[in-house]
Scaffold this motif. Structure first.
Motif, PDB file in Angstrom:
ATOM      1  N   PHE A  68       0.830  -1.205   0.000  1.00  0.00           N
ATOM      2  CA  PHE A  68       0.000   0.000   0.000  1.00  0.00           C
ATOM      3  C   PHE A  68       0.864   1.254   0.000  1.00  0.00           C
ATOM      4  N   SER A  69       0.399   2.246  -0.688  1.00  0.00           N
ATOM      5  CA  SER A  69       1.094   3.535  -0.689  1.00  0.00           C
ATOM      6  C   SER A  69       0.818   4.223   0.640  1.00  0.00           C
ATOM      7  N   LEU A  70       1.846   4.898   1.182  1.00  0.00           N
ATOM      8  CA  LEU A  70       1.701   5.548   2.482  1.00  0.00           C
ATOM      9  C   LEU A  70       0.654   6.643   2.430  1.00  0.00           C
TER      10      LEU A  70
ATOM     11  N   ALA B 189      -2.861   7.330   5.102  1.00  0.00           N
ATOM     12  CA  ALA B 189      -3.089   8.527   5.919  1.00  0.00           C
ATOM     13  C   ALA B 189      -2.950   8.244   7.407  1.00  0.00           C
ATOM     14  N   VAL B 190      -1.756   7.808   7.788  1.00  0.00           N
ATOM     15  CA  VAL B 190      -1.482   7.528   9.200  1.00  0.00           C
ATOM     16  C   VAL B 190      -0.314   8.387   9.656  1.00  0.00           C
ATOM     17  N   PRO B 191      -0.211   8.700  10.946  1.00  0.00           N
ATOM     18  CA  PRO B 191       0.871   9.578  11.422  1.00  0.00           C
ATOM     19  C   PRO B 191       2.252   8.980  11.151  1.00  0.00           C
ATOM     20  N   TRP B 192       2.332   7.627  11.105  1.00  0.00           N
ATOM     21  CA  TRP B 192       3.661   7.023  10.917  1.00  0.00           C
ATOM     22  C   TRP B 192       4.066   6.944   9.440  1.00  0.00           C
TER      23      TRP B 192
ATOM     24  N   ALA C 268      -2.726  10.077  20.128  1.00  0.00           N
ATOM     25  CA  ALA C 268      -3.389   8.877  19.612  1.00  0.00           C
ATOM     26  C   ALA C 268      -4.080   9.217  18.306  1.00  0.00           C
ATOM     27  N   TYR C 269      -4.269   8.241  17.466  1.00  0.00           N
ATOM     28  CA  TYR C 269      -4.954   8.484  16.194  1.00  0.00           C
ATOM     29  C   TYR C 269      -5.884   7.316  15.885  1.00  0.00           C
ATOM     30  N   GLU C 270      -6.700   7.532  14.875  1.00  0.00           N
ATOM     31  CA  GLU C 270      -7.685   6.529  14.517  1.00  0.00           C
ATOM     32  C   GLU C 270      -7.063   5.580  13.504  1.00  0.00           C
TER      33      GLU C 270
ATOM     34  N   ARG D 225     -11.489  -2.728   5.204  1.00  0.00           N
ATOM     35  CA  ARG D 225     -11.463  -1.480   5.984  1.00  0.00           C
ATOM     36  C   ARG D 225     -10.560  -0.468   5.290  1.00  0.00           C
ATOM     37  N   VAL D 226      -9.373  -0.918   4.852  1.00  0.00           N
ATOM     38  CA  VAL D 226      -8.424  -0.008   4.217  1.00  0.00           C
ATOM     39  C   VAL D 226      -8.892   0.377   2.811  1.00  0.00           C
TER      40      VAL D 226
END
Lengths: 794, 346
Positions: A135-137, A141-144, A166-168, B39-40
């Motif tokens: 998967f492309s970063l 859409a995550v903080p990491w 914290a994030y979803e 989900r993703v």
């Protein structure tokens, strides 16, 4: 207190204090109030301070504990992340990373939701425990997604990045989607790092739970909440304090806007744990404790003052009052009142004074009355004495008259002295009674004499009656003896009867046995008869069958008869044919051949004749057979009849046997009953015998008893004889008594000569001599007593 | 916990896992991957539940029925699709789906004939054909890995079935045809245990097969298959797992498990969600084959790497042939060409 102590206090205390109890009391109370107040105020200040410090410390501690717990967790996550990225297998990419990461995840804590290997140059996820490899970063859409870490140098490789809030997670179920991510570069690479995603739910829960009333939040350097995503913390808790705490690392306490905050740095992060609590709530304990201490002090002082005032008015005033009244009483006024409606010790003191005053008055009065009474008594005693002497003389004269035999003389009971009056009355009563007694004795003696005679007569009658009783009883006794003998005879008879009944019982049992055997035999006979009947029935059947067979034979014979007739006819016809043939042959005697024909015809004729003879012979024989058959039928018939007759006889025998068995059965039952009755009879007879024996015993006893009664009656008779004699003697003595009593002069009896008897006159000189006293006359004893009493009165 | 942004526009999927729940490295974990992928990719929201949430002495089917109903009655959020994992849920779902006709369900590895239940099953014969090919290729050679070793002078493979039924017959037919495809004269020995829960019998039967010269035994016998693995360990031969990657779900036997015929439950879940979102949800039965990752051969975690690349290639070729339709795998054992009839490698 010792004597020394007391004397020192005496010298130290000012004079006015020593003189006034009121002053002493007031000064002491004031002193105590002052001391309590001082201690109370000091305690109040101290308690307030301590409680406040405690509260503050507690809040700071809570904050620090939360920070420590979080810090510990972060540290452990850092170490886990670091050790994951340090694995050599991640340094070269060979497509096996995913399996490797899955293996690692299964070993790690369950809070770890996923492990990803990120390639920064390709900006994709190289491998993951979740299905996001490749998967492309950007799409995730995550903080990491774009963490600037590098594993180029070993120092850099040791760094672990933490998502600053914290994030979803885009991979988690909707109810547990808040996560925190840790990232650590793979050593000796520049474009690769491992991301560990962990749940924050448990941390959040433990922080929430930890302290009562307080709320702990964890904020990052920008003042944002760390454990909940995208939530701005309130402005008040950000700014200088947070920065200062982060820099110094020491927990701080600040109270602002009605809220108390405790700050504690989370070691190893830029985060600060802020525990907040409403100030009023935080210091509620302090305020309430202070209020209570104050209230206790004030209550103490006020109640002491009140107690002092009340005690003073209750003790000092009555003491002074008492002192004044006692002084008045001392000066002679016994009318002073000591009334009080109090019931305590003071009241009792008043009562004590009151009773003391009353007792004093009473004593004085008593002394006065006693003196007057003593004087009056003295005068009365003197008068009484005179009167008594006078009366004594008077009574002496009367007694002398009585002693001289005149029982009619009486004393004058009129006297001032109760005792003297009683003496006179008693004496008069005595003399009256004495008079009466003498008269009564006289009458009694007469009565006794008469009665004694009557007794003599009566006892004679009783004696004769008693003798009759003796005789009757003797008769009873004899009767009882006879009865006894008869009972014995009955008993013997009964014994005999019992034995016989027992024998009957025995015999009847034998009979019963025989009867039952008869019944059994009857049964057997009946069965045999049944068998015989069956046999006969079968013989009869056979006979019938024989008859049937013979009859069939007869029918067959008849048919043969018919056949033989038929043969005879054929023979006749054949003969006719032969005759015709012979005629024909004789008609043609020309040829030799014709001669042969004639021969044949002749032979046929001859044959026909033989046949006819044979048929006739058959006929004859058949006739004989028929006769014999008929004879057999008759015989069989008669046999069958006879059997039938016998069968009836056997049936009758069988039914007779049945009846016999039945009778035997009934006989058996009857005999059983007889046997039982006999046994019962035997038992009853035994009882009768026992009863008769008992009756005999009783009759024995009756006989003995009757003899005893007879003896008693005889004894009674002899006693009655003695009674008669005694009565006679009594009568005689009564006469003697009467003569003796005649000597006294009494109001109811005048002696024949009118003079006092010489015996009575002699009494004056002293007691009668013993030889002159009649043993029957006990009344003289009373006379002596009366005399003695008289001398006592003098 | 702050509730998520429960937009009613979001698609909510309820996951109801088989007994054992998450972490089984088998059906449940695969299904979890499927929903995570959805989900993703598809931005759905989801919820995980498993029968272990219900405590007490309640029969398994009753637990499933309750959870299936719970999902149907939930209002916040309301679930657009409930995924029931495993054939054990088929029976309770038959009842519950009839009651809750407004709730859409899907079931994996079982069939429920209801208009609101999409059933996802697998073309087991296709996957079995590939592992048959693998077994056939190996028995020809001398091969040793982990605790196993082939007997070089025997070209024999074995199969142990649970119960003799049409479904298990598909496994046997696929396996036999695959082995024949590798070696025309291979001997395929077949045994049925009569039960899916009897490891003892499984072990006895497999031991017999190994003693008769089988190098590899494939099983389609549930828990009875664990006995097959034990026999392989005792006799020092090989076994092939089924349904999930058994070298991971039952790691004790990883040293004899060459590969497993894996039913891609994640694919089934993902596809059902996709169809639901596209408005294509129906009450049909969907059979997933080798095409589009419905089935796959998962080489053993421990000894899978030792399988020669040429053999892996041969297996991959078979797959391609089936996907392209140039090879038609029989579904009934009686339709498999007899030994020596010239099975030819494609």
């Amino acid at each position: 207190m010792t004597d020394d102590g007391r004397s020192i206090a005496r010298t130290l205390a000012p004079q006015f204090l020593r003189r006034s109890y009121r002053a002493k009391f007031v000064v002491s109370i004031m002193l105590v109030i002052f001391l309590i107040g001082a201690v109370g105020i000091g305690g109040y200040a101290m308690t307030k301070g301590t409680v406040e410090t405690n509260t503050q410390e507690q809040l700071e501690e809570t904050s620090a504990l939360q920070a420590d717990a979080l810090s510990e967790w972060i540290e452990s996550m850092r170490i886990q992340t670091r050790s994951l990225s340090a694995d050599d297998r991640l340094q070269t990419i060979d497509g096996d990373e995913e399996r490797h990461l899955q293996g690692e995840q299964s070993r790690l804590a369950t809070d770890i939701m996923g492990i990803h290997l990120v390639n920064t140059s390709a900006e994709t996820v190289t491998a993951s425990t979740d299905p996001i490899a490749g998967f492309s970063l950007d799409t995730l859409a995550v903080p990491w997604a774009n963490v600037s870490v590098s594993g180029a140098t070993s120092e850099q490789a040791d760094e672990v990045w933490i998502s600053d809030s914290a994030y979803e997670s885009p991979l988690q179920p909707h109810d547990e989607k808040y996560v925190t991510a840790f990232a650590s570069p793979v050593p000796r690479t520049d474009d690769r790092y491992v991301v560990v995603v962990t749940r924050v739910g448990p941390q959040l829960e433990s922080i929430k739970r930890s302290a009562t009333g307080s709320v702990t939040k964890v904020v990052n350097e920008r003042g944002e909440r760390v454990l909940l995503p995208a939530t701005e913390a309130r402005d008040r808790i950000t700014g200088e304090t947070v920065r200062a705490v982060r820099e110094s690392g020491e927990s701080t306490f600040v109270q602002r806007g009605g809220v108390a905050y405790a700050y504690a740095a989370v070691a190893g992060t830029d985060w600060v744990a802020v525990t907040a609590i409403d100030a009023e709530e935080a210091f509620a304990v302090r305020d309430s404790v202070s209020r209570q201490v104050m209230a206790i002090v004030l209550t103490g002082v006020l109640s002491l003052a009140l107690v002092g005032a009340v005690l003073a008015s209750q003790t000092i005033d009555p003491l002074i009052d008492l002192r004044n009244r006692a002084a008045e009483m001392e000066s002679g006024n016994l009318e002073v009142s000591f009334d009080s409606n109090r019931i305590d010790e003071i009241g009792q003191l008043y009562d004590g004074f009151e009773s003391m005053r009353t007792a004093l008055g009473e004593r004085i009065g008593e002394v006065r009355t006693a003196r007057k009474t003593a004087e009056r008594e003295h005068e009365r005693a003197r008068k009484m004495n005179e009167h008594l002497e006078e009366k004594a003389d008077e009574y002496s004269t009367v007694m002398q008259t009585c002693a001289s035999g005149d029982l009619t003389a009486r004393m004058d009971p009129e006297s001032h002295s109760e005792a003297m009056r009683e003496i006179a009355e008693e004496f008069n009563a005595m003399m009256a009674r004495f008079d009466e007694i003498v008269e009564n004795h006289r009458e009694f003696a007469d009565g006794v004499a008469a009665a004694s005679e009557e007794v003599t007569a009566s006892s004679e009658e009783v004696r004769s009656a008693s003798e009759q009783v003796t005789e009757s009883v003797q008769e009873i006794s004899d009767g009882a003896d006879q009865q006894n003998e008869r009972f014995r005879a009955v008993s013997a008879e009964m014994d005999d009867l019992s034995t016989r009944i027992q024998r009957i019982a025995g015999a009847s049992e034998d009979v019963a046995d025989l009867a039952s055997r008869t019944a059994a035999t009857g049964e057997t006979g009946r069965e045999a008869a049944g068998d015989a009947l069956d046999g006969m029935a079968s013989v009869e059947t056979r006979a019938a069958e024989a008859v049937d067979a013979i009859e069939a034979l007869q029918a067959e014979t008849e048919q043969i008869d018919e056949l033989s007739e038929f043969i005879a006819e054929i023979a006749n016809q054949t003969n006719m044919l032969a005759l015709n043939a012979n005629i024909e042959a004789s008609r043609n005697t020309a040829g030799v051949e014709d001669e042969g024909f004639s021969v044949v015809a002749g032979e046929v004729k001859e044959l026909a004749g033989e046949t006819k003879e044979a048929a006739e012979e058959i006929d004859e024989r058949l006739e004989r057979v028929r006769e014999r058959t008929d004879e057999a039928v008759r015989e069989v018939q008669s046999t069958s009849d006879e059997i039938a007759t016998h069968a009836e006889t056997v049936e009758r025998a069988a039914s007779s046997l049945d009846e016999i068995a039945d009778y035997a059965e009934r006989t058996n039952e009857g005999i059983q009953k007889i046997s039982e009755a006999a046994r019962a009879g035997s038992a009853s007879t035994g009882e009768v015998v026992a009863m008769v024996e008992e009756a005999a015993t009783i009759s024995d006893e009756t006989s003995a008893e009757a003899q005893t009664v007879a003896a008693a009656a005889e004894e009674q008779t002899s006693s009655l004889t003695q009674v008669t004699e005694s009565a006679t003697r009594l009568s005689h003595r009564a006469n003697q008594l009467h003569q003796a009593l005649d000597r006294f002069e009494t109001s109811g009896f005048e002696s024949a000569d009118g003079d006092p008897s010489p015996d009575a006159t002699r009494v004056e000189g002293g007691p009668a001599t013993s030889d002159e006293r009649s043993p029957e006359d006990e009344s003289t004893e009373s006379s002596d007593r009366g005399f003695n009493f008289g001398s006592n009165a003098k | 916990v702050t509730p998520g942004t429960d937009d009613s526009e979001d698609t909510f999927v309820g996951m109801l896992y088989a007994r054992g729940g998450l972490g089984d490295k088998s059906f449940n974990d695969m299904a979890n991957r499927g929903i995570k992928r959805a989900r993703v990719d598809l931005d759905v929201e989801f919820d995980n539940r498993s029968p272990s949430a219900i405590e007490g002495d309640v029969p398994q089917s009753e637990k499933f029925a309750r959870l299936q109903r719970e999902y149907a009655t939930a209002a916040d959020p309301a679930y657009d699709l409930v995924c029931c994992i495993g054939y054990t849920q088929a029976e309770p779902l038959g009842t519950v789906a009839a009651e809750r006709t407004n709730q859409q369900y899907m079931i994996v590895d079982g069939v429920v004939d209801r208009p609101n239940v999409a059933s996802y099953v697998f073309k087991e014969h296709e996957g079995s054909h590939l592992v048959g090919r693998l077994a056939g290729e190996l028995t020809k050679r001398e091969f040793a890995a982990g605790a196993g070793r082939t007997v070089p002078d025997e070209t024999t493979v074995g199969f142990v079935g649970g119960v003799e039924a049409p479904l298990i017959g598909k496994f046997e037919a696929g396996y036999t045809s695959g082995a024949r495809a590798a070696t025309g004269d291979v001997e395929v020995l077949t045994e049925y245990a009569g039960s899916f829960g009897d490891p003892e019998t499984g072990k006895e039967l497999a031991a017999e097969l190994f003693d008769e010269g089988a190098d590899v035994v494939y099983h389609a016998a549930g828990a009875t298959g664990l006995g097959v693995f034990e026999a392989a360990q005792e006799r020092g031969r090989f076994a092939i797992g089924v349904d999930a990657d058994q070298s991971r779900s039952d790691p004790r036997y990883a040293n004899v498990i060459l590969a497993s015929m894996v039913k891609r439950v994640d694919t089934a879940v993902y596809r059902a969600i996709e169809r639901r979102m596209n408005g294509e949800h129906d009450g049909e039965t969907h059979a997933l084959g080798l095409e589009r990752d419905g089935l796959e051969v998962a080489y053993g975690a421990e000894i899978g790497d030792a399988v020669p690349a040429s053999i892996k290639r041969a297996v991959a070729d078979s797959r391609t042939a089936i996907v392209q339709g140039s090879v038609d795998v029989p579904e009934v054992p009686s339709l498999v060409a007899p030994a020596g009839a010239g099975g030819v490698s494609p």
